[in-house]
Design a protein around this motif. Structure first.
Motif, PDB file in Angstrom:
ATOM      1  N   GLN A  14     -24.216 -31.704 -81.527  1.00 31.27           N
ATOM      2  CA  GLN A  14     -23.056 -30.824 -81.597  1.00 31.27           C
ATOM      3  C   GLN A  14     -21.831 -31.535 -81.031  1.00 31.27           C
ATOM      4  O   GLN A  14     -21.929 -32.295 -80.075  1.00 31.27           O
ATOM      5  CB  GLN A  14     -23.324 -29.538 -80.814  1.00 31.27           C
ATOM      6  N   TRP A  15     -20.679 -31.255 -81.622  1.00 33.46           N
ATOM      7  CA  TRP A  15     -19.414 -31.795 -81.131  1.00 33.46           C
ATOM      8  C   TRP A  15     -18.638 -30.654 -80.483  1.00 33.46           C
ATOM      9  O   TRP A  15     -18.179 -29.744 -81.169  1.00 33.46           O
ATOM     10  CB  TRP A  15     -18.604 -32.386 -82.274  1.00 33.46           C
ATOM     11  N   THR A  64     -27.374 -40.772 -93.335  1.00 33.38           N
ATOM     12  CA  THR A  64     -26.770 -40.362 -92.073  1.00 33.38           C
ATOM     13  C   THR A  64     -25.253 -40.532 -92.130  1.00 33.38           C
ATOM     14  O   THR A  64     -24.503 -39.675 -91.654  1.00 33.38           O
ATOM     15  CB  THR A  64     -27.354 -41.181 -90.908  1.00 33.38           C
ATOM     16  N   ALA A  67     -23.612 -37.746 -94.020  1.00 36.23           N
ATOM     17  CA  ALA A  67     -23.535 -36.496 -93.265  1.00 36.23           C
ATOM     18  C   ALA A  67     -22.410 -36.526 -92.231  1.00 36.23           C
ATOM     19  O   ALA A  67     -21.880 -35.472 -91.858  1.00 36.23           O
ATOM     20  CB  ALA A  67     -24.872 -36.231 -92.567  1.00 36.23           C
ATOM     21  N   LEU A  68     -22.025 -37.725 -91.794  1.00 33.30           N
ATOM     22  CA  LEU A  68     -20.974 -37.847 -90.778  1.00 33.30           C
ATOM     23  C   LEU A  68     -19.572 -37.721 -91.349  1.00 33.30           C
ATOM     24  O   LEU A  68     -18.683 -37.149 -90.704  1.00 33.30           O
ATOM     25  CB  LEU A  68     -21.096 -39.190 -90.054  1.00 33.30           C
ATOM     26  N   TRP A  69     -19.337 -38.276 -92.551  1.00 34.53           N
ATOM     27  CA  TRP A  69     -17.963 -38.303 -93.077  1.00 34.53           C
ATOM     28  C   TRP A  69     -17.310 -36.936 -93.142  1.00 34.53           C
ATOM     29  O   TRP A  69     -16.163 -36.785 -92.679  1.00 34.53           O
ATOM     30  CB  TRP A  69     -17.927 -38.975 -94.449  1.00 34.53           C
ATOM     31  N   PRO A  70     -17.958 -35.896 -93.672  1.00 37.37           N
ATOM     32  CA  PRO A  70     -17.294 -34.585 -93.701  1.00 37.37           C
ATOM     33  C   PRO A  70     -17.079 -34.004 -92.308  1.00 37.37           C
ATOM     34  O   PRO A  70     -16.134 -33.236 -92.110  1.00 37.37           O
ATOM     35  CB  PRO A  70     -18.242 -33.718 -94.539  1.00 37.37           C
ATOM     36  N   ARG A  71     -17.924 -34.376 -91.357  1.00 36.71           N
ATOM     37  CA  ARG A  71     -17.726 -33.889 -89.989  1.00 36.71           C
ATOM     38  C   ARG A  71     -16.478 -34.521 -89.379  1.00 36.71           C
ATOM     39  O   ARG A  71     -15.692 -33.852 -88.689  1.00 36.71           O
ATOM     40  CB  ARG A  71     -18.955 -34.188 -89.124  1.00 36.71           C
ATOM     41  N   PHE A  72     -16.282 -35.821 -89.616  1.00 35.08           N
ATOM     42  CA  PHE A  72     -15.055 -36.467 -89.159  1.00 35.08           C
ATOM     43  C   PHE A  72     -13.836 -35.841 -89.840  1.00 35.08           C
ATOM     44  O   PHE A  72     -12.805 -35.600 -89.197  1.00 35.08           O
ATOM     45  CB  PHE A  72     -15.101 -37.967 -89.440  1.00 35.08           C
ATOM     46  N   ARG A  73     -13.964 -35.607 -91.131  1.00 31.86           N
ATOM     47  CA  ARG A  73     -12.838 -35.008 -91.869  1.00 31.86           C
ATOM     48  C   ARG A  73     -12.465 -33.657 -91.277  1.00 31.86           C
ATOM     49  O   ARG A  73     -11.271 -33.315 -91.186  1.00 31.86           O
ATOM     50  CB  ARG A  73     -13.239 -34.866 -93.349  1.00 31.86           C
ATOM     51  N   LYS A  74     -13.440 -32.884 -90.860  1.00 29.49           N
ATOM     52  CA  LYS A  74     -13.198 -31.539 -90.353  1.00 29.49           C
ATOM     53  C   LYS A  74     -12.442 -31.549 -89.034  1.00 29.49           C
ATOM     54  O   LYS A  74     -11.660 -30.627 -88.751  1.00 29.49           O
ATOM     55  CB  LYS A  74     -14.534 -30.805 -90.192  1.00 29.49           C
ATOM     56  N   VAL A  75     -12.657 -32.576 -88.195  1.00 32.60           N
ATOM     57  CA  VAL A  75     -12.010 -32.601 -86.869  1.00 32.60           C
ATOM     58  C   VAL A  75     -10.786 -33.516 -86.851  1.00 32.60           C
ATOM     59  O   VAL A  75     -10.244 -33.819 -85.796  1.00 32.60           O
ATOM     60  CB  VAL A  75     -13.000 -33.033 -85.768  1.00 32.60           C
TER      61      VAL A  75
END
Length: 282
Positions: free
Chosen positions: A213-214, A236, A239-247
């Protein structure tokens, strides 16, 4: 257990697979069989510390409910922490431009937030802050902060202490040493340099697993995740790229390492705007 028994510790195939599977689940690290000798060498130290005589017992421990603490030691032992000040200088040149564009916002009471994801011993975050301070010294009195995170608790503790032996100070000129560091105690005949109060005030270092969790509440103007995802497989990374985009703010940037790329960036909402530099698509 005697020294000879320690020396003969061998990482068998089944134990390697168990360790590799756990490392992947816990941290996204992809361990290949070609690295088995290196992994064996690093983990022997953990077996010695625990008084274990074989890797089978070690795998039993890390797979158990009581193995939480040792799993953290395992990931720390397997993580390669190689960094130096002002690594990949083109990113820091871009960073100065980013700051220039945000100075009016900062002067008007706005904020600027930077995340060094996979910060290792803190050199990247310190380099970023020095770059900003050199470009516009006034940011020391504005609402600009840097967050450095890493999965390895040992390097996070090192970064928080902010004391660097001379051998790690490559890339820092004498003028920058005098301006942003103070002479610390000499250890084993080698000079050490401690980041000054201003640097420590503007950077916070925390332990964080990128696969977990971030907790960060604010979006970032800039994310540096350099030479980290190279250890992750394609699944893996995807799965990370959209999480970076979101924040990331809509006008923010994501920096990757020199050998890292987002394959098909548009698919994940990014546009490649420079060498290993990505901006969110509108």
């Amino acid at each position: 257990m005697n020294a000879k028994a320690h020396t003969n510790l061998q990482l068998d195939a089944a134990s390697f697979r168990a360790i590799a599977d756990l490392a992947y689940r816990e941290s996204g690290l992809t361990l290949v069989e070609e690295k088995a000798t290196m992994i064996q060498s690093r983990l022997r130290q953990r077996l010695r510390a625990l008084g274990l005589s074989n890797f089978q017992d070690y795998c039993t421990l890390i797979g158990s409910d009581d193995g939480h603490t040792e799993r953290r030691h395992l990931i720390s032992a397997l993580t390669t922490n190689v960094s130096h000040f002002f690594r990949e200088s083109h990113h820091f040149e871009t960073l100065a431009t980013v700051l220039e564009n945000r100075l009016p916002h900062l002067r008007a009471g706005g904020t600027m937030r930077i995340w060094s994801a996979g910060c290792s011993n803190g050199q990247e975050a310190v380099s970023a802050l020095i770059t900003l301070l050199e470009h516009a010294p006034e940011v020391a009195n504005l609402d600009l902060r840097i967050l450095g995170t890493d999965i390895d608790p040992k390097v996070v503790a090192f970064a928080r202490a902010g004391v660097y032996p001379d051998r790690l100070m490559g890339g820092v000129s004498d003028a920058l040493r005098a301006k942003y560091f103070t002479n610390a105690n000499t250890a084993d005949g080698e000079a050490e340099y401690a980041t000054n109060e201003m640097i420590r005030r503007m950077i916070r270092f925390n332990e964080l697993n990128l696969l977990g969790q971030w907790p960060m509440a604010r979006p970032f103007d800039l994310i540096l995740c350099r030479n980290v995802v190279i250890y992750f497989d394609a699944q893996t990374q995807a799965a990370l790229w959209p999480r970076f985009r979101k924040v990331l703010k809509s006008d923010g940037l994501l920096f990757l390492g020199h050998s890292e790329r987002i394959s098909d960036p548009a698919r994940f909402g990014f546009d490649c705007t420079g060498p290993t530099t990505y901006a969110p698509l509108a």
